[in-house]
Scaffold this motif. Structure first.
Motif, PDB file in Angstrom:
ATOM      1  N   THR A  53      -5.271  -1.618 -56.867  1.00  0.00           N
ATOM      2  CA  THR A  53      -6.381  -0.828 -56.356  1.00  0.00           C
ATOM      3  C   THR A  53      -7.272  -0.375 -57.492  1.00  0.00           C
ATOM      4  O   THR A  53      -6.789   0.135 -58.496  1.00  0.00           O
ATOM      5  N   ILE A  54      -8.562  -0.560 -57.329  1.00  0.00           N
ATOM      6  CA  ILE A  54      -9.533  -0.007 -58.263  1.00  0.00           C
ATOM      7  C   ILE A  54     -10.209   1.150 -57.558  1.00  0.00           C
ATOM      8  O   ILE A  54     -10.824   0.973 -56.515  1.00  0.00           O
ATOM      9  N   ASN A  55     -10.055   2.334 -58.109  1.00  0.00           N
ATOM     10  CA  ASN A  55     -10.714   3.506 -57.563  1.00  0.00           C
ATOM     11  C   ASN A  55     -12.048   3.655 -58.283  1.00  0.00           C
ATOM     12  O   ASN A  55     -12.089   4.000 -59.454  1.00  0.00           O
ATOM     13  N   SER A  56     -13.134   3.390 -57.576  1.00  0.00           N
ATOM     14  CA  SER A  56     -14.449   3.357 -58.217  1.00  0.00           C
ATOM     15  C   SER A  56     -14.943   4.739 -58.647  1.00  0.00           C
ATOM     16  O   SER A  56     -15.911   4.841 -59.378  1.00  0.00           O
ATOM     17  N   ALA A  61      -7.492   2.173 -62.989  1.00  0.00           N
ATOM     18  CA  ALA A  61      -7.066   1.239 -61.957  1.00  0.00           C
ATOM     19  C   ALA A  61      -5.573   1.456 -61.754  1.00  0.00           C
ATOM     20  O   ALA A  61      -4.848   1.776 -62.690  1.00  0.00           O
ATOM     21  N   SER A  62      -5.123   1.280 -60.541  1.00  0.00           N
ATOM     22  CA  SER A  62      -3.712   1.440 -60.224  1.00  0.00           C
ATOM     23  C   SER A  62      -3.118   0.076 -59.904  1.00  0.00           C
ATOM     24  O   SER A  62      -3.677  -0.670 -59.109  1.00  0.00           O
ATOM     25  N   LEU A  63      -2.004  -0.239 -60.530  1.00  0.00           N
ATOM     26  CA  LEU A  63      -1.251  -1.448 -60.206  1.00  0.00           C
ATOM     27  C   LEU A  63       0.037  -0.989 -59.549  1.00  0.00           C
ATOM     28  O   LEU A  63       0.844  -0.286 -60.165  1.00  0.00           O
ATOM     29  N   TRP A  64       0.210  -1.370 -58.303  1.00  0.00           N
ATOM     30  CA  TRP A  64       1.341  -0.887 -57.519  1.00  0.00           C
ATOM     31  C   TRP A  64       2.153  -2.049 -56.996  1.00  0.00           C
ATOM     32  O   TRP A  64       1.642  -2.891 -56.267  1.00  0.00           O
ATOM     33  N   PHE A  65       3.408  -2.106 -57.390  1.00  0.00           N
ATOM     34  CA  PHE A  65       4.369  -3.037 -56.824  1.00  0.00           C
ATOM     35  C   PHE A  65       5.067  -2.278 -55.703  1.00  0.00           C
ATOM     36  O   PHE A  65       5.933  -1.442 -55.968  1.00  0.00           O
ATOM     37  N   LYS A  66       4.668  -2.537 -54.476  1.00  0.00           N
ATOM     38  CA  LYS A  66       5.157  -1.790 -53.313  1.00  0.00           C
ATOM     39  C   LYS A  66       6.673  -1.852 -53.191  1.00  0.00           C
ATOM     40  O   LYS A  66       7.314  -0.874 -52.826  1.00  0.00           O
TER      41      LYS A  66
END
Length: 121
Positions: A53-56, A61-66
């Motif tokens: 996810t890129i929060n503009s 930026a968030s990299l998430w391994f669910k």
């Protein structure tokens, strides 16, 4: 040996999706895009969902391994590898935590150093 987290989430300062994609391709045998919207790119990595996810509104930026089907036990293990590979500032949880925990639960990896900090202050 460090505790294995059920998911992994790390935050990268001023990182582009393409940089993270290129890095993911060095870490996993198969990376394929599943969904792309203005703020979110979702990939399948070795058949498992990865949400990027890129929060503009922010610089991170968030990299998430669910689901943690990764070679890393926890956020900090992943953050160390990412920081070394991309040279970007990485922020991540440094331990399993709950909302009632007090004290710094975050580590900032910057210029090859690790510093504990409280993101709320």
């Amino acid at each position: 040996m460090s505790e294995r987290f059920p998911d992994i989430e790390v935050y990268l300062l001023k990182a582009e999706a393409s940089e993270i994609y290129d890095w993911l391709c060095t870490q996993f045998s198969k990376v394929e895009e599943q969904k792309n919207t203005p703020k979110t790119v979702q990939w399948l990595v070795d058949g498992e969902e990865v949400l990027f996810t890129i929060n503009s509104n922010k610089n991170f930026a968030s990299l998430w391994f669910k689901v943690n089907m990764t070679p890393w036990n926890n956020d900090l293990d992943c953050g160390r590898i990412l920081h070394a590979a991309l040279g970007k500032e990485v922020r991540c949880s440094n331990a399993a935590w709950q909302e009632t925990d007090e004290g710094p639960a975050w580590t900032k990896l910057i210029h090859g150093e690790e510093k504990d900090f409280d993101w709320d202050k």
